[in-house]
Design an enzyme around this catalytic site. Structure first.
Site, PDB file in Angstrom:
ATOM      1  N   TYR A  43      -7.508   4.027   3.769  1.00 34.95           N
ATOM      2  CA  TYR A  43      -6.159   3.357   3.940  1.00 34.95           C
ATOM      3  C   TYR A  43      -6.123   2.170   4.847  1.00 34.95           C
ATOM      4  O   TYR A  43      -5.882   1.038   4.560  1.00 34.95           O
ATOM      5  CB  TYR A  43      -5.259   4.166   4.657  1.00 34.95           C
ATOM      6  CG  TYR A  43      -3.779   3.638   4.954  1.00 34.95           C
ATOM      7  CD1 TYR A  43      -3.037   3.703   3.923  1.00 34.95           C
ATOM      8  CD2 TYR A  43      -3.482   3.137   6.109  1.00 34.95           C
ATOM      9  CE1 TYR A  43      -1.512   3.016   4.337  1.00 34.95           C
ATOM     10  CE2 TYR A  43      -2.174   2.640   6.495  1.00 34.95           C
ATOM     11  CZ  TYR A  43      -1.363   2.783   5.648  1.00 34.95           C
ATOM     12  OH  TYR A  43      -0.038   2.013   5.595  1.00 34.95           O
ATOM     13  N   GLN A 100       0.835  -1.284  -0.174  1.00 30.70           N
ATOM     14  CA  GLN A 100      -0.006  -0.137  -0.033  1.00 30.70           C
ATOM     15  C   GLN A 100       0.990   1.328   0.298  1.00 30.70           C
ATOM     16  O   GLN A 100       0.650   2.240  -0.538  1.00 30.70           O
ATOM     17  CB  GLN A 100      -0.835   0.133   1.165  1.00 30.70           C
ATOM     18  CG  GLN A 100      -1.709   1.242   1.319  1.00 30.70           C
ATOM     19  CD  GLN A 100      -2.694   1.251   0.251  1.00 30.70           C
ATOM     20  OE1 GLN A 100      -3.088   0.279  -0.473  1.00 30.70           O
ATOM     21  NE2 GLN A 100      -3.082   2.508  -0.335  1.00 30.70           N
ATOM     22  N   GLU A 101       1.982   1.162   0.697  1.00 24.74           N
ATOM     23  CA  GLU A 101       2.600   2.450   0.865  1.00 24.74           C
ATOM     24  C   GLU A 101       3.510   2.554  -0.337  1.00 24.74           C
ATOM     25  O   GLU A 101       3.893   3.568  -0.741  1.00 24.74           O
ATOM     26  CB  GLU A 101       3.707   2.374   1.989  1.00 24.74           C
ATOM     27  CG  GLU A 101       2.950   2.314   3.481  1.00 24.74           C
ATOM     28  CD  GLU A 101       2.444   3.754   3.626  1.00 24.74           C
ATOM     29  OE1 GLU A 101       2.979   4.831   3.178  1.00 24.74           O
ATOM     30  OE2 GLU A 101       1.578   4.015   4.651  1.00 24.74           O
ATOM     31  N   SER A 102       4.424   1.681  -0.982  1.00 26.30           N
ATOM     32  CA  SER A 102       5.298   1.815  -2.071  1.00 26.30           C
ATOM     33  C   SER A 102       5.073   1.025  -3.428  1.00 26.30           C
ATOM     34  O   SER A 102       5.910   1.126  -4.263  1.00 26.30           O
ATOM     35  CB  SER A 102       6.467   1.588  -1.532  1.00 26.30           C
ATOM     36  OG  SER A 102       6.713   0.387  -1.204  1.00 26.30           O
TER      37      SER A 102
END
Length: 175
Positions: A154, A56-58
């Site tokens: 998120y 999800q972040e990168s």
């Protein structure tokens, strides 16, 4: 030609609906798997959760950098990472280290464990990972749920990704 195209489309719809492991692996790769498994084990984290946060972040891009200045696989802000380095015995923190998958995931896993210990539940810890501890603490003091739509999305997405990684990689992820 139309029949062939229709058949291919139907096959894609069936595969997408069934979501076999190979299909999920195609869309949700697990890179740096030894690093993810090792730090999940070291910090007593569900490896599927750690993989989900990284995705999800990168999207598993070690050179990722956000407009807010977050860096690397787990999108850590340099100030946060420097504090983690101090807490984990580091003495020579350098911002460039955040591009190193081993260091980035180690710091991110430590931070995620810290948030899980502090808040006692995964959804609140994920909210703090995304929106910051100050915001989550303020919401909790006011008796409110997550106040940012982006943070609610998120948390939901990471929970969904955790299930995808668990289903797609199973024992291989925790091995």
């Amino acid at each position: 030609m139309a029949v062939l195209a229709g058949g291919v489309l139907l096959a894609l719809v069936v595969v997408q609906g069934a979501k076999p492991g190979w299909w999920e692996r195609l869309w949700y790769p697990l890179r740096y798997d030894q690093i993810v498994r090792g730090h999940a084990r070291n910090y007593e984290l569900d490896p599927a959760l750690l993989a989900a946060v990284i995705y999800q972040e990168s999207k598993f891009k070690a050179d990722a950098r956000s407009s807010s200045g977050a860096i690397g696989l787990m999108q850590l802000l340099p100030g946060t990472a420097e504090g983690i380095a101090v807490h984990t015995g580091g003495t020579a923190f350098r911002v460039e280290d955040l591009y190193n998958p081993e260091i980035n995931v180690r710091y991110g896993a430590w931070y995620l464990r810290h948030l899980l210990d502090k808040y006692g539940d995964e959804r609140t810890a994920l909210a703090a990972y995304n929106a910051g501890q100050d915001n989550v603490d303020r919401w909790r003091r006011a008796g409110r749920a997550i106040q940012f739509a982006e943070t609610r999305a998120y948390v939901e997405r990471v929970e969904e990704l955790k299930k995808i990684y668990r289903d797609a990689y199973g024992n291989e992820l925790s091995g």
